[in-house]
Design an enzyme around this catalytic site. Structure first.
Site, PDB file in Angstrom:
ATOM      1  N   CYS A  68     -21.688 -27.274 -22.911  1.00 35.27           N
ATOM      2  CA  CYS A  68     -22.319 -27.113 -21.600  1.00 35.27           C
ATOM      3  C   CYS A  68     -21.317 -26.446 -20.681  1.00 35.27           C
ATOM      4  CB  CYS A  68     -22.743 -28.469 -21.036  1.00 35.27           C
ATOM      5  SG  CYS A  68     -23.432 -28.367 -19.365  1.00 35.27           S
ATOM      6  N   HIS A 146     -29.191 -19.706 -28.016  1.00 36.05           N
ATOM      7  CA  HIS A 146     -29.953 -19.179 -26.890  1.00 36.05           C
ATOM      8  C   HIS A 146     -30.879 -18.065 -27.357  1.00 36.05           C
ATOM      9  CE1 HIS A 146     -27.467 -21.182 -23.767  1.00 36.05           C
ATOM     10  NE2 HIS A 146     -26.542 -21.094 -24.710  1.00 36.05           N
ATOM     11  N   GLU A 195     -33.929 -25.132 -20.484  1.00 40.45           N
ATOM     12  CA  GLU A 195     -32.888 -25.692 -21.345  1.00 40.45           C
ATOM     13  C   GLU A 195     -33.467 -26.628 -22.396  1.00 40.45           C
ATOM     14  OE1 GLU A 195     -28.909 -26.714 -20.351  1.00 40.45           O
ATOM     15  OE2 GLU A 195     -29.268 -26.293 -18.228  1.00 40.45           O
ATOM     16  N   CYS A 204     -27.426 -22.767 -15.982  1.00 42.02           N
ATOM     17  CA  CYS A 204     -26.947 -23.022 -17.343  1.00 42.02           C
ATOM     18  C   CYS A 204     -25.773 -22.091 -17.580  1.00 42.02           C
ATOM     19  CB  CYS A 204     -28.064 -22.767 -18.359  1.00 42.02           C
ATOM     20  SG  CYS A 204     -27.531 -22.960 -20.084  1.00 42.02           S
ATOM     21  N   GLY A 207     -25.925 -20.351 -20.902  1.00 39.00           N
ATOM     22  CA  GLY A 207     -27.007 -19.381 -20.826  1.00 39.00           C
ATOM     23  C   GLY A 207     -26.591 -18.123 -20.083  1.00 39.00           C
TER      24      GLY A 207
END
Length: 263
Positions: A68, A146, A195, A204, A207
């Site tokens: 994360c 992703h 997410e 994110c 992301g």
């Protein structure tokens, strides 16, 4: 149980120093925004024999994430501000591997951090069948998976309808994070995210890294210069090298400290 609620651009988690016995159940219960503390998930911090600290990330649905980007910046702020370390360069053990943080300190507190996110793996575009139509996305891994979709207008993109369908698409049996991305210039992107395990979030970090890497790989953005990725919660600065090494810089903020007996 004592926890600290923190956020990176509105991507909020509950942070606890310790080793949990039932992290999945706790994350589901405490992340609930009406009957719990309310968050996108929980992050647990502990010592590591491989790095300065380790982090474990659990989404609001109890699933465990490998990495994360917004969360790891807050981990750096947590351990520095609370006196667990006085180092301004840290290594953090994650399920996606070791990550290096450079902490930016002002007034004795961490205000932001730069993270060496490693090398992004950008795959060839993938065409998916969804509800009788076809969707083109770019699969990218930055330690977690992703699917990046380039769209002409991100505000009009079907985030809440297409996002969950792609998250659980058969092409991605482990689930996937979904980014809708609009090219603003060769150094600026606008991104919204669905997410995996949490749904729509304000930001994110991984992301944003995946989106910038995909844009560089496709020749839509420039390598070796900062790319500003504007999310619902604010802006991250992402730099992607020619060989897709990614560095992310962004803020980390504490919201409040709390105690709960819900555990």
């Amino acid at each position: 149980m004592h926890f600290t609620k923190m956020h990176g651009l509105g991507n909020d988690y509950l942070y606890v120093y310790g080793q949990p016995e039932n992290p999945e159940a706790l994350s589901i219960r405490l992340s609930e925004r009406h009957f719990g503390a309310g968050s996108d998930g929980m992050i647990w911090i502990a010592p590591s024999d491989k790095a300065d600290f380790q982090m474990r990330i659990f989404n609001a649905d109890g699933s465990e994430a490998k990495m994360c980007g917004n969360g790891i910046r807050c981990v750096g702020k947590y351990v520095y501000d609370k006196g667990y370390t006085d180092k301004r360069r840290l290594t953090i053990e994650t399920l996606a591997g070791l990550r290096t943080l450079d902490l930016h300190v002002s007034g004795g507190r961490v205000r932001s951090a730069s993270v060496d996110m490693g090398r992004a793996a950008v795959a060839d575009d993938c065409i998916l069948d969804v509800d009788g139509g076809q969707i083109t996305c770019t699969p990218v891994s930055v330690g977690n998976p992703h699917a990046v979709l380039f769209v002409p207008d991100v505000e009009a993109a079907p985030l809440t309808t297409l996002g969950p369908k792609l998250e659980h698409h058969a092409q991605f049996p482990g689930g996937i994070n979904v980014e809708f991305v609009q090219i603003l210039s060769d150094t600026a992107l606008r991104m919204r995210v669905w997410e995996r395990g949490s749904g729509v979030t304000m930001a994110c970090g991984t992301g944003a890294c995946a989106s910038a890497a995909a844009a560089v790989q496709r020749g839509l953005c420039r390598p070796e210069v900062p790319i500003r990725v504007r999310l619902d919660g604010g802006t991250l600065e992402i730099q992607v090298s020619r060989d897709l090494q990614v560095t992310m810089t962004g803020p980390a903020e504490t919201i409040y400290e709390g105690e709960t007996d819900l555990c």
